[in-house]
Motif scaffolding. Sequence first.
Motif, PDB file in Angstrom:
ATOM      1  N   ASN A 180      70.153  95.400 185.228  1.00  0.00           N
ATOM      2  CA  ASN A 180      69.636  95.752 183.520  1.00  0.00           C
ATOM      3  C   ASN A 180      69.566  97.056 182.718  1.00  0.00           C
ATOM      4  O   ASN A 180      70.491  96.670 181.714  1.00  0.00           O
ATOM      5  N   ALA A 181      69.016  98.343 182.939  1.00  0.00           N
ATOM      6  CA  ALA A 181      69.411  99.126 182.360  1.00  0.00           C
ATOM      7  C   ALA A 181      70.861  99.420 181.820  1.00  0.00           C
ATOM      8  O   ALA A 181      71.204  99.736 181.029  1.00  0.00           O
ATOM      9  N   ASP A 239      75.842  96.884 176.764  1.00  0.00           N
ATOM     10  CA  ASP A 239      75.784  96.042 175.568  1.00  0.00           C
ATOM     11  C   ASP A 239      75.283  97.263 174.251  1.00  0.00           C
ATOM     12  O   ASP A 239      76.269  96.755 172.950  1.00  0.00           O
ATOM     13  N   GLY A 240      74.720  98.422 174.149  1.00  0.00           N
ATOM     14  CA  GLY A 240      74.767  98.866 172.978  1.00  0.00           C
ATOM     15  C   GLY A 240      75.898  99.759 172.759  1.00  0.00           C
ATOM     16  O   GLY A 240      76.093 100.233 171.354  1.00  0.00           O
ATOM     17  N   HIS A 263      69.092 105.220 180.002  1.00  0.00           N
ATOM     18  CA  HIS A 263      70.003 104.235 180.054  1.00  0.00           C
ATOM     19  C   HIS A 263      70.844 105.877 180.749  1.00  0.00           C
ATOM     20  O   HIS A 263      72.084 105.494 181.772  1.00  0.00           O
ATOM     21  N   LYS A 269      73.252  97.094 182.016  1.00  0.00           N
ATOM     22  CA  LYS A 269      74.029  95.865 181.002  1.00  0.00           C
ATOM     23  C   LYS A 269      73.644  96.172 179.469  1.00  0.00           C
ATOM     24  O   LYS A 269      74.170  96.732 178.487  1.00  0.00           O
ATOM     25  N   ASN A 270      71.778  96.662 179.407  1.00  0.00           N
ATOM     26  CA  ASN A 270      71.662  97.109 178.229  1.00  0.00           C
ATOM     27  C   ASN A 270      72.471  98.399 177.313  1.00  0.00           C
ATOM     28  O   ASN A 270      72.860  97.891 176.463  1.00  0.00           O
ATOM     29  N   MET A 286      72.260 104.799 172.611  1.00  0.00           N
ATOM     30  CA  MET A 286      71.298 104.566 173.932  1.00  0.00           C
ATOM     31  C   MET A 286      69.913 105.358 174.234  1.00  0.00           C
ATOM     32  O   MET A 286      69.672 106.475 173.483  1.00  0.00           O
ATOM     33  N   LYS A 287      69.455 105.028 174.957  1.00  0.00           N
ATOM     34  CA  LYS A 287      68.012 105.275 175.167  1.00  0.00           C
ATOM     35  C   LYS A 287      68.216 106.769 176.572  1.00  0.00           C
ATOM     36  O   LYS A 287      69.123 106.536 177.397  1.00  0.00           O
TER      37      LYS A 287
END
Length: 302
Positions: free
Chosen positions: A34-35, A41-42, A5, A37-38, A1-2
């Motif tokens: 969107n963040a 997903d990640g 996130h 969801k990413n 994760m970033k």
Amino acid sequence: MKPNHVETIVAIADAGTIRGAALVLHKSQPAVSNALKNAEDGIGARIFLREPTGMVPTEIGHEIIARSRTILNELRRLEEQVRQLQGELVGSIRLIVSPLAAIKITPQSIIAFKRKYPKVSVNIDSGQSPSAFVQLRRGDADLVIAPAPATPSEEIGLVCEHLFSDPLLFITGAGSKFADVESVPELNAAQWLMFGPKEREPIIQGYLSKLGFELENPMTCSDSVLSVMGLLAISDMVCTCPQSLFDQLKGTWDVVQVPFEVELAPVNMAVITSSTRPPTSVVMAFKEVVLKEAKSAPQFTQ
């Protein structure tokens, strides 16, 4: 994760909605969605369920949120430590203090610390073991001033430095039927009050059992000194209390010491930090102030 996130996950958990998180993060709702969801997903797992009442963490989500808070706290500490190493006397400290610490050591320490570090934010919460130590290990707090861990297992992951010892008393309301008792059995039927969270109850119950008490009823627990003293003053309830705290409060509240003699172990107060999470420079500076204030206070038993 970033990093963004992690920030998004914590913001949604705190706000309870995408809209609320967007307001906190100063981003649009689509950007926050969107963040999230990413991030999901990640990591390969759902973190929140979208319910009519808002965003509800999944079972896995609770663990992800807890670790995200730790990561976010460490990122904050890293940024603050870099600035402090560069000579800026800025940053923040998150303290958890017990009732005795809140009255006898914390005020003097904060005043002395703020003289040198006026731009450092100091945030104080009340609490003690075991919940305060959980928060310290998790990174939600930088430092705890409270009774030292009662067992070796409770001390795991912590660095404890002794501050002072304070005699422990039994106290009750001045009009209580237990105000003049002279033996342990006479207190067995008492309703007991306790400073601290419900999780601390087994510790106190075990201690009282070793003294010969046969407790008939569950304890009433509170981190609030006002709640405990208010209940004592108008009831027959009984509470253990450090002598320094009792001496400070008895002039305001109609409470008395239960006079019978029983050998009570003193309260050993400590300043406690994490052994796995390096404190920032200003946290260490505050810790040194606390140690100095405790050492210079003549009313404490070192």
